[in-house]
Design an enzyme around this catalytic site. Structure first.
Site, PDB file in Angstrom:
ATOM      1  N   LYS A 189      -3.051  11.803 -15.988  1.00 27.18           N
ATOM      2  CA  LYS A 189      -4.062  12.812 -15.668  1.00 27.18           C
ATOM      3  C   LYS A 189      -4.887  12.287 -14.508  1.00 27.18           C
ATOM      4  O   LYS A 189      -4.965  11.083 -14.236  1.00 27.18           O
ATOM      5  CB  LYS A 189      -4.954  13.118 -16.865  1.00 27.18           C
ATOM      6  CG  LYS A 189      -5.799  11.954 -17.395  1.00 27.18           C
ATOM      7  CD  LYS A 189      -7.082  11.648 -16.637  1.00 27.18           C
ATOM      8  CE  LYS A 189      -7.854  10.497 -17.238  1.00 27.18           C
ATOM      9  NZ  LYS A 189      -8.950  10.010 -16.364  1.00 27.18           N
ATOM     10  N   GLY A 197      -6.023   2.071 -14.691  1.00 24.36           N
ATOM     11  CA  GLY A 197      -5.987   2.787 -13.425  1.00 24.36           C
ATOM     12  C   GLY A 197      -6.733   4.099 -13.413  1.00 24.36           C
ATOM     13  O   GLY A 197      -6.823   4.756 -12.381  1.00 24.36           O
ATOM     14  N   LEU A 251      -5.733   6.757 -15.044  1.00 23.20           N
ATOM     15  CA  LEU A 251      -4.770   7.841 -15.183  1.00 23.20           C
ATOM     16  C   LEU A 251      -4.534   8.237 -16.643  1.00 23.20           C
ATOM     17  O   LEU A 251      -3.739   9.139 -16.917  1.00 23.20           O
ATOM     18  CB  LEU A 251      -3.431   7.452 -14.538  1.00 23.20           C
ATOM     19  CG  LEU A 251      -3.475   7.172 -13.038  1.00 23.20           C
ATOM     20  CD1 LEU A 251      -2.114   6.676 -12.546  1.00 23.20           C
ATOM     21  CD2 LEU A 251      -3.888   8.416 -12.257  1.00 23.20           C
ATOM     22  N   SER A 303      -4.131   6.755 -23.512  1.00 23.57           N
ATOM     23  CA  SER A 303      -4.495   7.952 -24.270  1.00 23.57           C
ATOM     24  C   SER A 303      -3.342   8.949 -24.310  1.00 23.57           C
ATOM     25  O   SER A 303      -3.094   9.603 -25.329  1.00 23.57           O
ATOM     26  CB  SER A 303      -5.727   8.617 -23.640  1.00 23.57           C
ATOM     27  OG  SER A 303      -6.863   7.790 -23.759  1.00 23.57           O
ATOM     28  N   ASP A 323     -10.278  10.749 -24.406  1.00 22.05           N
ATOM     29  CA  ASP A 323      -9.334  11.514 -23.595  1.00 22.05           C
ATOM     30  C   ASP A 323      -8.123  12.011 -24.379  1.00 22.05           C
ATOM     31  O   ASP A 323      -7.380  12.871 -23.887  1.00 22.05           O
ATOM     32  CB  ASP A 323      -8.824  10.670 -22.418  1.00 22.05           C
ATOM     33  CG  ASP A 323      -9.882  10.442 -21.354  1.00 22.05           C
ATOM     34  OD1 ASP A 323     -10.958  11.053 -21.434  1.00 22.05           O
ATOM     35  OD2 ASP A 323      -9.621   9.637 -20.440  1.00 22.05           O
TER      36      ASP A 323
END
Length: 278
Positions: free
Chosen positions: A14, A100, A102, A106, A139
Site C-alpha cells: 500500500k 519501508g 508499504l 500488515s 493497518d
C-alpha cells in the site's frame, strides 16, 4: 472469487497518498487522516493445512522469530478466536521491503486471516476479520477490507474512495525506518487541521512525517530528490519508501532505468481494489 492462482495468495503493498496527524490520544495513539491505495506489487503466500493444530512458518524472515512473525500471530489469533482445530504451514515469497512504509507485514497478516478463514471453512465476515486484524496492527483492516480507503481515527475508521490508478515508481532507500521512533519524535506535527475528501482530491494534503525522516535519514532525502526531477515525489507512511505517479508504464520504466546505483526500486500500478480479491 479470491485470487489463488496455483494456491498462491497475494499480499499487496500500500501507499499513503497523504498522511496528516490530527491529534494524540491519552493512550499515546495518534489520530490521523490518510488515504490508502494498493499497488500490484505483492508478497506471495502459500498455506498447507495440517490436521493437527500446529502453526508453522516454513521460511521465517532473517532476524524475526517465527512466533513474532505477523502471519504466525494472525493464524494463532484466528485459530484461538474460532476454536479451530486445524493447523497450517505458512510459506512466504517476500518481495516487499521491511520498514519501508508499504505495509508488508500488515498485508501478510491480513492475507493470512482471509486465506485461513476460507481454508479452515470458518465463514467469518470481512468485518469480523478486520476487528481481529486491528489487534495485530492499525493497518491490517485496510488490507482485509481490500478497497482504497479514506481513513481516520487511528486508521480504523474507513470509507471507500475512488482514486486515479496511475503507474508509480517506488524507490526503496537502503534503510529501515522505525515507525515508533517517528511517531514519538518531539517535532512531529500532531495538530493538523482536518481536511475533507474533496479537498484531498483537489490536491490538498502532505505527509507530515516526511520532513523528520528526510532530516534523520539522508538516503530518504536522496531518493526524494532523485524522483522529484521527474514528478512530484512523496514518502509513504513513516518511510522509508518514496513514490511518484506517472501516466504511463513506459515513463515509469524509463525513470526506474535511471535510478542511482545505491538505490533499488520497482514500478507498480495503483489499484483501488486489492490484488488479493481482484
Amino acid at each position: 472469487m479470491l485470487n489463488k492462482p496455483n494456491k498462491i495468495w497475494l499480499a499487496p503493498a500500500k501507499i499513503n497518498r497523504f498522511l496528516h496527524i490530527t491529534g494524540q490520544r491519552e493512550d499515546g495513539y495518534h489520530e490521523l487522516q490518510t488515504v490508502f491505495q494498493f499497488l500490484d506489487h505483492c508478497d506471495e503466500l502459500s498455506f498447507t493445512i495440517r490436521s493437527d493444530n500446529k502453526i508453522l512458518h516454513q521460511n521465517p524472515l532473517a532476524g524475526v522469530k517465527p512466533e513474532d512473525d505477523l502471519t504466525v500471530r494472525a493464524a494463532k489469533l484466528l485459530q484461538h478466536d474460532a476454536s479451530a482445530t486445524q493447523g497450517v504451514e505458512i510459506s512466504i515469497n517476500k518481495r516487499l521491503p521491511m520498514g519501508g512504509g508499504l505495509g508488508g507485514g500488515s498485508s501478510d497478516a491480513a492475507t493470512t486471516l482471509v486465506a485461513l478463514n476460507e481454508l479452515w471453512q470458518l465463514n467469518r465476515s470481512t468485518d469480523e476479520l478486520a476487528k481481529l486484524g486491528v489487534q495485530l496492527g492499525a493497518d491490517v483492516p485496510i488490507f482485509v477490507h481490500g478497497y482504497a480507503a479514506w481513513a481516520e481515527g487511528v486508521g480504523e475508521r474507513l470509507s471507500e474512495i475512488e482514486l486515479d490508478e496511475p503507474w508509480f515508481v517506488v524507490v526503496v532507500p537502503s534503510v529501515s525506518v522505525s515507525t515508533a521512533a517517528i511517531f514519538s519524535h518531539p517535532d512531529l506535527p500532531r495538530h493538523c487541521a482536518l481536511i475533507t475528501q474533496n479537498e484531498f482530491l483537489s490536491g490538498k494534503g502532505t505527509n507530515v512525517c516526511e520532513l523528520i525522516v528526510r532530516e534523520k535519514y539522508p538516503q530518504v532525502e536522496q531518493a526524494i530528490q532523485f524522483l522529484a526531477q521527474f514528478s512530484p515525489a512523496r514518502m509513504t507512511g513513516t518511510g522509508a519508501c518514496v513514490f511518484a505517479a506517472l501516466d504511463s508504464e513506459q515513463k515509469a520504466k524509463k525513470i526506474l532505468g535511471q535510478i542511482p546505483a545505491k538505490m533499488t526500486g520497482f514500478i507498480a500500478r495503483g489499484k483501488n481494489k486489492s490484488p488479493l480479491y481482484s
